[in-house]
Design a protein around this motif. Structure first.
Motif, mmCIF file in Angstrom:
data_model
loop_
_atom_site.group_PDB
_atom_site.id
_atom_site.type_symbol
_atom_site.label_atom_id
_atom_site.label_comp_id
_atom_site.label_asym_id
_atom_site.label_seq_id
_atom_site.Cartn_x
_atom_site.Cartn_y
_atom_site.Cartn_z
ATOM 1 N N ILE A 1 27.970 27.045 25.277
ATOM 2 C CA ILE A 1 27.935 26.154 26.435
ATOM 3 C C ILE A 1 27.821 24.702 25.974
ATOM 4 C CG2 ILE A 1 26.614 25.481 28.473
ATOM 5 C CD1 ILE A 1 25.792 28.374 28.817
ATOM 6 N N LEU A 2 28.712 23.866 26.498
ATOM 7 C CA LEU A 2 28.733 22.440 26.163
ATOM 8 C C LEU A 2 28.166 21.625 27.320
ATOM 9 C CD1 LEU A 2 32.342 22.219 24.646
ATOM 10 C CD2 LEU A 2 30.184 22.670 23.441
ATOM 11 N N ARG A 3 27.456 20.561 26.979
ATOM 12 C CA ARG A 3 26.862 19.662 27.972
ATOM 13 C C ARG A 3 27.347 18.234 27.732
ATOM 14 N NH1 ARG A 3 22.138 22.430 29.664
ATOM 15 N NH2 ARG A 3 22.915 24.424 30.444
ATOM 16 N N PRO A 4 27.309 17.362 28.772
ATOM 17 C CA PRO A 4 27.793 15.985 28.616
ATOM 18 C C PRO A 4 27.138 15.232 27.461
ATOM 19 C CG PRO A 4 27.480 16.475 30.934
ATOM 20 C CD PRO A 4 26.929 17.656 30.173
ATOM 21 N N SER A 5 25.867 15.502 27.177
ATOM 22 C CA SER A 5 25.172 14.778 26.111
ATOM 23 C C SER A 5 25.768 15.054 24.738
ATOM 24 C CB SER A 5 23.684 15.153 26.101
ATOM 25 O OG SER A 5 23.519 16.551 25.900
ATOM 26 N N MET A 6 26.575 16.111 24.621
ATOM 27 C CA MET A 6 27.203 16.446 23.344
ATOM 28 C C MET A 6 28.443 15.603 23.075
ATOM 29 S SD MET A 6 26.875 20.597 23.445
ATOM 30 C CE MET A 6 25.287 21.396 23.698
ATOM 31 N N LEU A 7 28.930 14.891 24.076
ATOM 32 C CA LEU A 7 30.071 14.007 23.863
ATOM 33 C C LEU A 7 29.642 12.797 23.035
ATOM 34 C CD1 LEU A 7 31.814 13.951 27.373
ATOM 35 C CD2 LEU A 7 32.568 15.152 25.310
ATOM 36 N N LEU A 8 30.529 12.384 22.123
ATOM 37 C CA LEU A 8 30.305 11.158 21.360
ATOM 38 C C LEU A 8 30.900 9.972 22.104
ATOM 39 C CD1 LEU A 8 31.194 12.550 17.808
ATOM 40 C CD2 LEU A 8 28.918 12.205 18.777
ATOM 41 N N LYS B 1 29.911 9.941 30.269
ATOM 42 C CA LYS B 1 30.025 11.293 29.715
ATOM 43 C C LYS B 1 29.913 12.341 30.819
ATOM 44 C CE LYS B 1 28.079 9.846 25.269
ATOM 45 N NZ LYS B 1 26.964 10.016 24.298
ATOM 46 N N GLN B 2 29.012 12.127 31.763
ATOM 47 C CA GLN B 2 28.884 13.053 32.881
ATOM 48 C C GLN B 2 30.153 13.062 33.727
ATOM 49 O OE1 GLN B 2 25.304 11.985 34.957
ATOM 50 N NE2 GLN B 2 23.978 12.448 33.212
ATOM 51 N N LEU B 3 30.717 11.891 33.953
ATOM 52 C CA LEU B 3 31.947 11.792 34.730
ATOM 53 C C LEU B 3 33.085 12.524 34.035
ATOM 54 C CD1 LEU B 3 33.516 10.702 37.135
ATOM 55 C CD2 LEU B 3 33.878 8.573 35.866
ATOM 56 N N ALA B 4 33.125 12.457 32.708
ATOM 57 C CA ALA B 4 34.164 13.167 31.960
ATOM 58 C C ALA B 4 34.070 14.672 32.209
ATOM 59 C CB ALA B 4 34.035 12.870 30.466
ATOM 60 N N PHE B 5 32.861 15.218 32.261
ATOM 61 C CA PHE B 5 32.692 16.643 32.536
ATOM 62 C C PHE B 5 33.091 16.983 33.968
ATOM 63 C CE2 PHE B 5 31.173 17.379 28.493
ATOM 64 C CZ PHE B 5 30.646 18.658 28.323
ATOM 65 N N GLY C 1 27.311 25.307 40.045
ATOM 66 C CA GLY C 1 26.289 24.284 40.190
ATOM 67 C C GLY C 1 25.835 23.631 38.906
ATOM 68 N N GLN C 2 26.467 23.973 37.772
ATOM 69 C CA GLN C 2 26.055 23.431 36.474
ATOM 70 C C GLN C 2 27.096 22.432 35.954
ATOM 71 O OE1 GLN C 2 23.095 24.216 34.872
ATOM 72 N NE2 GLN C 2 22.615 25.357 36.729
ATOM 73 N N LEU C 3 26.625 21.287 35.451
ATOM 74 C CA LEU C 3 27.517 20.321 34.822
ATOM 75 C C LEU C 3 27.617 20.694 33.346
ATOM 76 C CD1 LEU C 3 29.294 17.891 35.319
ATOM 77 C CD2 LEU C 3 27.359 16.407 34.789
ATOM 78 N N GLU C 4 28.512 21.621 33.065
ATOM 79 C CA GLU C 4 28.680 22.185 31.727
ATOM 80 C C GLU C 4 30.103 22.685 31.598
ATOM 81 O OE1 GLU C 4 25.880 25.421 31.992
ATOM 82 O OE2 GLU C 4 27.414 26.791 32.774
ATOM 83 N N LEU C 5 30.475 23.080 30.390
ATOM 84 C CA LEU C 5 31.791 23.653 30.138
ATOM 85 C C LEU C 5 31.664 24.677 29.021
ATOM 86 C CD1 LEU C 5 33.889 20.341 30.051
ATOM 87 C CD2 LEU C 5 33.972 22.046 31.877
ATOM 88 N N PHE C 6 32.493 25.719 29.081
ATOM 89 C CA PHE C 6 32.642 26.626 27.948
ATOM 90 C C PHE C 6 34.073 27.142 27.917
ATOM 91 C CE2 PHE C 6 30.493 28.956 31.405
ATOM 92 C CZ PHE C 6 31.344 30.029 31.630
ATOM 93 N N GLN C 7 34.547 27.436 26.721
ATOM 94 C CA GLN C 7 35.905 27.954 26.567
ATOM 95 C C GLN C 7 36.027 29.293 27.276
ATOM 96 O OE1 GLN C 7 36.218 27.822 22.172
ATOM 97 N NE2 GLN C 7 38.043 26.576 22.495
ATOM 98 N N PHE C 8 37.041 29.401 28.119
ATOM 99 C CA PHE C 8 37.287 30.647 28.842
ATOM 100 C C PHE C 8 38.745 30.618 29.290
ATOM 101 C CE2 PHE C 8 37.162 33.758 32.235
ATOM 102 C CZ PHE C 8 36.259 34.707 31.778
#
Length: 294
Positions: A50-57, A82-86, A279-286
């Protein structure tokens, strides 16, 4: 303090950490990122899918490979950006995440876990099951709307068996088959999960598999196989999918094949490449793939 928009540099040494670097395509922009540990269900900080916005550089400006490692050049960005990007990635149908570099071993070869790693015991099974909880729910959400009664779902690397057993319970009108090369995994699965619509067998995914209506492909990943083998296996497994069938590609660690390239070569359709929990601001490969009807 970094000023938003200024050029920044991250150097990842050659080694295991390379597989933590990722590039997020939001549909309008590419972002550099680095996966980091999160708290799991037991409160432990572990690296996961699971990826979160804070992991973006920041927005990617370039990348270089050298004897020292991989350099990501990026523009500094605010937490809000970063949050907007997600948010944009969640909303864009063609957004995706690419992990361009596999983990490297001591001699700079692609690292693959030894066969002994997959000897199943209760501790390993518990951890693997925790790591895949979000995948189980996403599989149910996707397949519930797409499969007809009597459809065969095949998980050719079923691991502990919990995921395919979860599908068997959630989709009682479907037939579910779990296969795995590891005899200990199959023993564990057969001991813990039974039912009228589920079965397990020891089998090599590289060999012939039954024609099926849905494929669960979750082992073509970093630390499990090499990138070359992963692409070969993906092409082979997708050949077992019936016309009108659906394939789901994901995993605990980064997906290795260039899925969109393989899908195009096989005349299939890539419906989406990312998911998130409600409801989660996250991403994962699927990856959700479909084969055209006959």
């Amino acid at each position: 303090m970094n000023t938003s928009g200024t050029l920044q540099h991250h150097l990842e040494p050659l080694g295991f950490g390379l597989s933590q670097l990722f590039v997020l395509n939001t549909g309008s922009r590419h972002w550099a990122g680095r996966n980091g540990p999160l708290h799991d269900e037991r409160g432990q900080r572990r690296l996961g899918s699971i990826l979160r916005p804070s992991m973006l550089l920041g927005p990617l400006a370039g990348q270089h490979w050298s004897n020292e490692g991989v350099s990501f050049f990026y523009q500094a960005a605010t937490p809000e950006a970063k949050q907007l990007a997600f948010v944009q990635a969640q909303q864009h149908a063609h957004s995706d995440v690419c992990f361009p570099y596999p983990p490297l071993g001591a001699h700079r070869e692609e690292f693959v876990c030894p066969t002994s790693f997959w000897e199943c015991d209760d501790e390993l099974a518990e951890q693997l099951n925790i790591d895949e909880a979000h995948f189980r729910e996403q599989c149910v959400t996707v397949l519930r709307e797409r499969l007809k009664p009597g459809a065969l779902i095949h998980d050719p690397a079923c691991s502990t068996g919990k995921l395919i057993a979860h599908l068997a319970r959630a989709l009682p009108h479907c037939l579910c088959l779990g296969s795995d090369l590891s005899a200990s995994m199959i023993r564990h699965a057969s001991r813990h999960y039974t039912g009228a619509n589920i079965g397990f067998r020891q089998a090599d995914a590289a060999q012939a598999s039954p024609a099926c209506d849905a494929l669960i492909i979750r082992f073509l990943n970093a630390e499990v196989v090499t990138r070359r083998d992963a692409e070969h296996l993906l092409r082979s497994l997708l050949g077992d999918l019936k016309p009108g069938g659906v394939a789901l590609v994901f995993g605990h660690t980064p997906v290795l094949p260039a899925v969109s390239w393989v899908v195009q070569a096989l005349g299939m359709t890539l419906q989406s490449a990312l998911a998130s929990r409600p409801g989660q601001l996250e991403l994962f490969q699927f990856y959700l793939l479909t084969r055209p009807p006959a």
